[in-house]
Design a protein around this motif. Structure first.
Motif, mmCIF file in Angstrom:
data_model
loop_
_atom_site.group_PDB
_atom_site.id
_atom_site.type_symbol
_atom_site.label_atom_id
_atom_site.label_comp_id
_atom_site.label_asym_id
_atom_site.label_seq_id
_atom_site.Cartn_x
_atom_site.Cartn_y
_atom_site.Cartn_z
ATOM 1 N N THR A 112 4.685 15.467 13.262
ATOM 2 C CA THR A 112 4.541 15.703 11.830
ATOM 3 C C THR A 112 5.493 14.779 11.089
ATOM 4 O O THR A 112 6.375 14.153 11.697
ATOM 5 C CB THR A 112 4.883 17.162 11.466
ATOM 6 O OG1 THR A 112 6.282 17.384 11.736
ATOM 7 C CG2 THR A 112 4.022 18.146 12.239
ATOM 8 N N GLU A 113 5.343 14.716 9.789
ATOM 9 C CA GLU A 113 6.237 13.878 8.977
ATOM 10 C C GLU A 113 7.679 14.347 9.126
ATOM 11 O O GLU A 113 8.591 13.533 9.249
ATOM 12 C CB GLU A 113 5.804 13.917 7.508
ATOM 13 C CG GLU A 113 6.595 12.971 6.620
ATOM 14 C CD GLU A 113 6.451 11.504 7.009
ATOM 15 O OE1 GLU A 113 7.434 10.754 6.849
ATOM 16 O OE2 GLU A 113 5.369 11.100 7.473
ATOM 17 N N ASN A 114 7.896 15.656 9.131
ATOM 18 C CA ASN A 114 9.252 16.201 9.292
ATOM 19 C C ASN A 114 9.826 15.833 10.660
ATOM 20 O O ASN A 114 11.013 15.498 10.774
ATOM 21 C CB ASN A 114 9.251 17.723 9.128
ATOM 22 C CG ASN A 114 9.088 18.140 7.691
ATOM 23 O OD1 ASN A 114 9.338 17.368 6.772
ATOM 24 N ND2 ASN A 114 8.647 19.371 7.492
ATOM 25 N N GLU A 115 8.992 15.894 11.704
ATOM 26 C CA GLU A 115 9.459 15.539 13.038
ATOM 27 C C GLU A 115 9.806 14.059 13.121
ATOM 28 O O GLU A 115 10.793 13.673 13.744
ATOM 29 C CB GLU A 115 8.404 15.903 14.083
ATOM 30 C CG GLU A 115 8.242 17.392 14.284
ATOM 31 C CD GLU A 115 7.042 17.761 15.134
ATOM 32 O OE1 GLU A 115 7.141 18.795 15.819
ATOM 33 O OE2 GLU A 115 6.021 17.033 15.106
ATOM 34 N N ARG A 116 8.999 13.234 12.485
ATOM 35 C CA ARG A 116 9.293 11.787 12.468
ATOM 36 C C ARG A 116 10.601 11.512 11.733
ATOM 37 O O ARG A 116 11.414 10.699 12.166
ATOM 38 C CB ARG A 116 8.168 11.005 11.813
ATOM 39 C CG ARG A 116 6.957 10.874 12.692
ATOM 40 C CD ARG A 116 6.124 9.670 12.287
ATOM 41 N NE ARG A 116 4.967 9.566 13.131
ATOM 42 C CZ ARG A 116 4.973 8.997 14.325
ATOM 43 N NH1 ARG A 116 6.061 8.487 14.803
ATOM 44 N NH2 ARG A 116 3.870 8.953 15.054
ATOM 45 N N GLU A 117 10.808 12.198 10.598
ATOM 46 C CA GLU A 117 12.053 12.026 9.845
ATOM 47 C C GLU A 117 13.253 12.464 10.683
ATOM 48 O O GLU A 117 14.290 11.803 10.699
ATOM 49 C CB GLU A 117 11.995 12.816 8.538
ATOM 50 C CG GLU A 117 11.052 12.228 7.514
ATOM 51 C CD GLU A 117 10.859 13.125 6.296
ATOM 52 O OE1 GLU A 117 11.515 14.187 6.207
ATOM 53 O OE2 GLU A 117 10.040 12.749 5.432
ATOM 54 N N GLU A 118 13.092 13.593 11.376
ATOM 55 C CA GLU A 118 14.177 14.074 12.229
ATOM 56 C C GLU A 118 14.449 13.089 13.357
ATOM 57 O O GLU A 118 15.603 12.804 13.690
ATOM 58 C CB GLU A 118 13.850 15.448 12.804
ATOM 59 C CG GLU A 118 14.963 15.981 13.699
ATOM 60 C CD GLU A 118 14.656 17.325 14.320
ATOM 61 O OE1 GLU A 118 15.594 17.941 14.828
ATOM 62 O OE2 GLU A 118 13.480 17.753 14.309
ATOM 63 N N LEU A 119 13.410 12.551 13.953
ATOM 64 C CA LEU A 119 13.568 11.582 15.025
ATOM 65 C C LEU A 119 14.322 10.351 14.530
ATOM 66 O O LEU A 119 15.244 9.860 15.196
ATOM 67 C CB LEU A 119 12.205 11.192 15.599
ATOM 68 C CG LEU A 119 12.211 10.220 16.770
ATOM 69 C CD1 LEU A 119 13.011 10.771 17.947
ATOM 70 C CD2 LEU A 119 10.787 9.924 17.198
ATOM 71 N N GLU A 120 13.958 9.853 13.376
ATOM 72 C CA GLU A 120 14.652 8.696 12.807
ATOM 73 C C GLU A 120 16.115 9.020 12.530
ATOM 74 O O GLU A 120 17.005 8.213 12.799
ATOM 75 C CB GLU A 120 13.965 8.222 11.526
ATOM 76 C CG GLU A 120 12.633 7.549 11.767
ATOM 77 C CD GLU A 120 12.753 6.312 12.634
ATOM 78 O OE1 GLU A 120 13.708 5.518 12.453
ATOM 79 O OE2 GLU A 120 11.898 6.143 13.520
ATOM 80 N N ARG A 121 16.377 10.221 11.989
ATOM 81 C CA ARG A 121 17.754 10.638 11.698
ATOM 82 C C ARG A 121 18.548 10.710 13.001
ATOM 83 O O ARG A 121 19.678 10.218 13.081
ATOM 84 C CB ARG A 121 17.761 11.996 10.997
ATOM 85 C CG ARG A 121 19.168 12.508 10.675
ATOM 86 C CD ARG A 121 19.144 13.920 10.101
ATOM 87 N NE ARG A 121 18.554 14.908 10.984
ATOM 88 C CZ ARG A 121 19.186 15.463 12.028
ATOM 89 N NH1 ARG A 121 20.412 15.108 12.329
ATOM 90 N NH2 ARG A 121 18.576 16.374 12.769
ATOM 91 N N LEU A 122 17.945 11.278 14.033
ATOM 92 C CA LEU A 122 18.632 11.395 15.317
ATOM 93 C C LEU A 122 18.863 10.030 15.966
ATOM 94 O O LEU A 122 19.890 9.814 16.611
ATOM 95 C CB LEU A 122 17.833 12.304 16.254
ATOM 96 C CG LEU A 122 17.812 13.778 15.855
ATOM 97 C CD1 LEU A 122 16.826 14.551 16.725
ATOM 98 C CD2 LEU A 122 19.195 14.389 15.925
#
Length: 87
Positions: free
Chosen positions: A51-61
């Motif tokens: 999801t968009e939220n998961e992609r954002e979290e992945l990038e943040r991590l």
């Protein structure tokens, strides 16, 4: 979706290399390779894309992981320098 499934999806669905993905998420390349191999044997990538939220979290991590690796490298250099100074 688990981190493992998300990493496998990056390789199988997004076409990222195993080496690049492993570096980006901070796992050993061989571990990710085994996960991808198992997923391929079971019929491919996980059915659910990130999801968009998961992609954002992945990038943040990924950014956080890069920062921590840089700090670790610096700490090792400082420790080496102090060890040489004591001799």
């Amino acid at each position: 979706m688990s981190t493992r499934a998300a990493a496998v999806a990056l390789v199988l669905e997004d076409g990222k290399s195993i080496a690049e993905t492993a570096r980006n998420i901070g796992v050993h390349e061989m571990s990710l390779g085994k996960w991808v191999k198992k997923a391929r044997e079971q019929g491919g990538a996980p059915t659910k894309a990130l999801t968009e939220n998961e992609r954002e979290e992945l990038e943040r991590l990924r950014k956080e992981n890069a920062q921590l690796l840089m700090e670790l490298s610096f700490a090792k250099k400082v420790a080496t320098w102090f060890a040489k100074e004591k001799q």
